[in-house]
Every structure is written in structure tokens, then in C-alpha cells.
Design a protein around this motif. Structure first.
Motif, PDB file in Angstrom:
ATOM      1  N   VAL A 129      56.198  43.753  19.869  1.00  0.00           N
ATOM      2  CA  VAL A 129      55.369  44.910  20.231  1.00  0.00           C
ATOM      3  C   VAL A 129      56.254  46.092  20.608  1.00  0.00           C
ATOM      4  O   VAL A 129      55.981  47.235  20.220  1.00  0.00           O
ATOM      5  CB  VAL A 129      54.415  44.552  21.398  1.00  0.00           C
ATOM      6  N   GLU A 139      51.997  49.541  28.563  1.00  0.00           N
ATOM      7  CA  GLU A 139      51.216  49.310  27.355  1.00  0.00           C
ATOM      8  C   GLU A 139      51.822  48.192  26.507  1.00  0.00           C
ATOM      9  O   GLU A 139      51.098  47.432  25.857  1.00  0.00           O
ATOM     10  CB  GLU A 139      51.140  50.599  26.534  1.00  0.00           C
ATOM     11  N   LYS A 142      50.727  44.977  28.176  1.00  0.00           N
ATOM     12  CA  LYS A 142      49.288  44.777  27.989  1.00  0.00           C
ATOM     13  C   LYS A 142      48.972  44.338  26.562  1.00  0.00           C
ATOM     14  O   LYS A 142      48.206  43.388  26.349  1.00  0.00           O
ATOM     15  CB  LYS A 142      48.532  46.069  28.308  1.00  0.00           C
ATOM     16  N   ASN A 143      49.574  45.002  25.574  1.00  0.00           N
ATOM     17  CA  ASN A 143      49.302  44.656  24.187  1.00  0.00           C
ATOM     18  C   ASN A 143      49.900  43.304  23.802  1.00  0.00           C
ATOM     19  O   ASN A 143      49.309  42.584  22.980  1.00  0.00           O
ATOM     20  CB  ASN A 143      49.828  45.751  23.260  1.00  0.00           C
ATOM     21  N   ILE A 199      46.773  46.243  13.889  1.00  0.00           N
ATOM     22  CA  ILE A 199      46.581  47.167  15.011  1.00  0.00           C
ATOM     23  C   ILE A 199      46.954  48.587  14.591  1.00  0.00           C
ATOM     24  O   ILE A 199      46.262  49.552  14.910  1.00  0.00           O
ATOM     25  CB  ILE A 199      47.414  46.726  16.218  1.00  0.00           C
TER      26      ILE A 199
END
Length: 204
Positions: A129, A139, A142-143, A199
Motif C-alpha cells: 500500500v 491512510e 487504514k487501507n 482500488i
């Protein structure tokens, strides 16, 4: 015969690539005195193998590695600090629970095992990520957690195949300096690539 030679050439080419990026990973980890070099070097290695997974095999490896190492040095070390602190807190709490004489404390053992498993599984997605998106650290975490939670099949594949690689490294420790980091990195990047692409398309 031509097909056989082509296959052999392709195999040796990939072996060389993986060994080279693994060497860079080890070298730049040591350059950063391990403590400050591990996370930037790991991010740089994932940035390189991400290009390979996306079939961009002509990328200049050292240039991309060095550029990523410098650009994300502070950000990756901050991420590493957060990861390490969370791991330390989990370990410390485990030792407290293990040493506790109050029976009620023992009931916390199972929840903490579950939290630790979630922590470890989330780590499998952290670097893919990180290098795929330009996000703040919050972020990224979280992702990574969301991908882990919504993709149980991919997550299980990561666990099983990474475990298998680690088992092979233990059986053949001579390959550890040459392929330990790069093989795991390309495995995790390959397995997570489709999820990350979806995504990106959704956000685009």
C-alpha cells in the motif's frame, strides 16, 4: 531447443534481478545502521518489485531504489516507528498478562492474541500500500487493514506462501543473503497487486 534456452535465460535473468535488489536492500539497510535503514530500504525494494509485477521490467533498478530510499527516508522511518511501537506495546501487554496472578487478567489473553494476529496480517499489506499510493501514514495503515479484512483469500495465500518461503529459508540458509527479502517482497506485491489496481480504478 530455442524455447528451452529462452526459458533458461528468463529464469537466470529473474534470479539475477532478485539477487541484485536483495543485495541493495541489505546494503542500504546497513548503510542506515539497520535502525534507520531497514524501513527505507524495504520501501525502496517494494517500489522496484512493484514495477516488475506491473511488467515494467526495463526500469533502472538502482536509480529507482536510490530515489525511493531518499524520498521516503523520513516517512518510512516514521511508519517503522509506529509499527515498532505497536509491536512493543503488544509484546509488553502479553508479558503482563502472562505474569498476572489475578485470574481475571487471563481472560485478556484471547483478545490480545486476536489483536496480534490482526496486527501481523495488516503488516503484510503495509509496504504494498505504501509504494502503490501517495498517502499519509494514517491512510496507509487504514487501507492496509481494510485490504486485509476484505480479502481473506488473498490474506491466507500471503500467510501460507510467506510461511512456506520462510520454511525454505530455514532449510537452505545459504540463500538468505541473496533472496530472503526480494522473494517475500515480490510475493506480497504480486498477491496484492490486483486489489491495489481495483482500488486505483475505483478512486480514478
Amino acid at each position: 531447443m530455442n524455447g528451452l534456452m529462452k526459458g533458461f535465460y528468463g529464469f537466470t535473468e529473474w534470479v539475477t534481478r532478485l539477487a541484485y535488489v536483495n543485495f541493495l536492500w541489505v546494503f542500504f539497510t546497513l548503510t542506515g545502521l539497520v535502525l534507520f535503514g531497514f524501513f527505507p530500504a524495504t520501501v525502496a525494494m517494494f517500489a522496484v518489485v512493484r514495477k516488475w509485477v506491473r511488467k515494467e521490467t526495463d526500469v533502472p533498478v538502482f536509480t529507482l531504489f536510490w530515489k525511493t530510499y531518499k524520498a521516503d527516508f523520513l516517512k518510512s522511518n516514521l511508519l517503522g516507528l509506529i509499527i515498532s511501537f505497536a509491536g512493543f506495546v503488544l509484546y509488553f501487554n502479553f508479558t503482563v498478562i502472562e505474569a498476572a496472578v489475578v485470574p481475571a487478567f487471563k481472560w485478556l489473553y484471547i483478545p490480545y492474541v486476536m489483536i496480534t494476529v490482526i496486527y501481523i496480517l495488516t503488516l503484510l499489506y503495509i509496504f504494498p500500500v505504501f509504494v502503490h499510493f501517495n498517502m499519509k501514514i494514517k491512510e496507509v495503515v487504514k487501507n492496509a487493514f481494510i485490504l486485509m479484512a476484505v480479502s481473506p483469500l488473498v490474506t491466507c495465500s500471503m500467510v501460507v506462501l510467506t510461511g512456506a518461503l520462510c520454511f525454505l529459508f530455514l532449510q537452505f540458509p545459504g540463500v538468505i543473503p541473496f533472496f530472503s527479502g526480494s522473494l517475500i517482497a515480490i510475493l506480497l506485491m504480486f498477491l496484492s497487486n490486483n486489489l491495489l489496481q481495483k482500488i486505483s480504478v475505483a478512486e480514478g
